[in-house]
Write an enzyme that holds these catalytic residues in place. Structure first.
Site, PDB file in Angstrom:
ATOM      1  N   ARG A  56       0.828  -1.209   0.000  1.00 42.30           N
ATOM      2  CA  ARG A  56       0.000   0.000   0.000  1.00 42.30           C
ATOM      3  C   ARG A  56       0.863   1.260   0.000  1.00 42.30           C
ATOM      4  O   ARG A  56       0.431   2.319  -0.453  1.00 42.30           O
ATOM      5  CB  ARG A  56      -0.927  -0.003   1.215  1.00 42.30           C
ATOM      6  CG  ARG A  56      -1.918   1.164   1.231  1.00 42.30           C
ATOM      7  CD  ARG A  56      -3.038   0.927   2.227  1.00 42.30           C
ATOM      8  NE  ARG A  56      -2.538   0.756   3.572  1.00 42.30           N
ATOM      9  CZ  ARG A  56      -2.301   1.756   4.432  1.00 42.30           C
ATOM     10  NH1 ARG A  56      -2.507   3.008   4.058  1.00 42.30           N
ATOM     11  NH2 ARG A  56      -1.871   1.506   5.646  1.00 42.30           N
TER      12      ARG A  56
ATOM     13  N   ASP B  92      -8.161  14.925 -18.287  1.00 36.16           N
ATOM     14  CA  ASP B  92      -8.530  13.526 -18.416  1.00 36.16           C
ATOM     15  C   ASP B  92      -8.229  13.115 -19.857  1.00 36.16           C
ATOM     16  O   ASP B  92      -8.908  13.547 -20.784  1.00 36.16           O
ATOM     17  CB  ASP B  92     -10.016  13.345 -18.093  1.00 36.16           C
ATOM     18  CG  ASP B  92     -10.445  11.876 -18.093  1.00 36.16           C
ATOM     19  OD1 ASP B  92      -9.804  11.063 -18.789  1.00 36.16           O
ATOM     20  OD2 ASP B  92     -11.430  11.547 -17.412  1.00 36.16           O
TER      21      ASP B  92
ATOM     22  N   LYS C 204     -10.177   1.609 -19.760  1.00 36.27           N
ATOM     23  CA  LYS C 204     -10.653   1.806 -21.123  1.00 36.27           C
ATOM     24  C   LYS C 204      -9.587   1.407 -22.143  1.00 36.27           C
ATOM     25  O   LYS C 204      -9.190   0.260 -22.206  1.00 36.27           O
ATOM     26  CB  LYS C 204     -11.099   3.263 -21.290  1.00 36.27           C
ATOM     27  CG  LYS C 204     -12.035   3.775 -20.181  1.00 36.27           C
ATOM     28  CD  LYS C 204     -13.310   2.981 -20.052  1.00 36.27           C
ATOM     29  CE  LYS C 204     -14.357   3.666 -19.196  1.00 36.27           C
ATOM     30  NZ  LYS C 204     -13.963   3.930 -17.803  1.00 36.27           N
TER      31      LYS C 204
END
Length: 348
Positions: free
Chosen positions: A47, A166, A191
């Site tokens: 993490r 983006d 995507k």
């Protein structure tokens, strides 16, 4: 990272950046399914530092975007981390037509009184120029989701506002916002980068080391850490992005031209490159009927995979302001003539 990576073209970087090197190393970075590591090395706890799988993906994306990349559990994880860097009361501008998840998160922050949000039409150049000098952050999409409008990124950088882009639709192969002066680039690697509709993963890229450190700290703080398998799948998808993007873009350009000449289609928006097309039909019922009549193209949300997908975006509450007959079309790798036959019969 290979010392010669900056000499390579983007196509080569997508294939080779982040690859292990040296005698006896695997050709492809392995999946590292570990949360903790023996003390004394480069990794201690996943993490915090990630794993070698994450690092390889970050090296490859960073080489393509021209900055340091940070992986996240999803695109929304990357969005949340970017917004987490803003102080309370910061002003943010976002396109009226843009990804509904981002606008939803901004609206939530506004209702809590944490951020002040201004929505600006993508075509409102004066409105964006004013926001660049007045607000703290501009959240840009170019092309916009789902209307595929373009915003002049370079004209809005260098002012008071931090500029975030983006870049999911364009990908690093179609556009490099950091080179245009943007501060941060984000991706939904779910995507086109992943490309096979089989993972959730997000990315953020920046050149300023303070921003990079802040984004990594936000990832740890928010717990938005990706899985080892997802990072490995995204890296594998990235390796074929150049050939997928080129082929899908050729098909998209062909289909956009044919759709523009069809009598049932009112308007087509295609930015000249990429895999996404937006086109409008007469009304919501006509658009829903079109989606239901397709047999090869799949009626589903999301985009960027090898399969072609369509959906009427206004069916979602967050996109209720989108024209009711607008279809967002993600063009896949099927034969373009098969796709056109399916589209044509559904339009009829």
């Amino acid at each position: 990272m290979n010392d010669r990576v900056n000499e390579w073209t983007p196509r080569t970087r997508a294939v080779a950046a982040g690859r292990p090197s040296g005698p006896g190393e695997p050709l492809n970075v392995p999946i590292v399914p570990a949360s903790t590591f023996v003390a004394g090395g480069d990794f201690a706890y996943a993490r915090e530092e990630g794993t070698r799988t994450w690092v390889a993906l970050e090296e490859a994306i960073g080489a393509l975007e021209g900055g340091s990349a940070i992986t996240f559990a999803s695109g929304m994880g990357a969005v949340a981390a970017v917004l987490d860097l803003l102080p309370a009361g910061a002003g943010v501008a976002v396109p009226t037509f843009s990804y509904s998840g981002t606008r939803g998160l901004l609206d939530h922050a506004a209702k809590q009184g944490r951020l002040k949000v201004r929505r600006i039409d993508p075509s409102d150049r004066e409105g964006w120029a004013a926001a660049a000098g007045e607000l703290d952050l501009l959240w840009l999409e170019s092309p916009t989701n789902p209307t595929l409008e373009l915003i002049d990124i370079a004209s809005l950088t260098g002012g008071k506002a931090r500029v975030v882009v983006d870049n999911t639709f364009a990908t690093p192969l179609g556009q490099q916002p950091l080179a245009l002066g943007a501060d941060i680039v984000v991706h939904s690697a779910t995507k086109l980068i992943g490309g096979h509709s089989d993972l959730l993963l997000g990315l953020a890229v920046a050149t300023d080391e303070t921003l990079v450190a802040g984004l990594r700290a936000a990832r740890t703080r928010l717990g938005a850490t990706p899985g080892a398998l997802e990072a490995w799948l995204a890296l594998r998808g990235l390796r074929t992005l150049p050939v997928r993007l080129a082929e899908q873009s050729r098909t998209a350009a062909l289909l956009a031209d044919r759709l523009a000449g069809h009598p049932a289609v009112r308007r087509v928006s295609y930015p000249g490159q990429g895999t996404m097309i937006a086109f409008e039909l007469a009304d919501a019922d006509t658009a829903e009927g079109f989606c239901a009549s397709l047999s090869l193209v799949v009626h589903a949300t999301s985009l960027g995979g090898v399969e072609s997908l369509v959906e009427r975006r206004a069916r979602w509450a967050g996109d209720a302001h989108v024209p009711p007959g607008l279809i967002r079309f993600s063009v896949g790798l099927e034969d373009p003539e098969d796709l056109w036959r399916d589209l044509n019969q559904a339009l009829g």
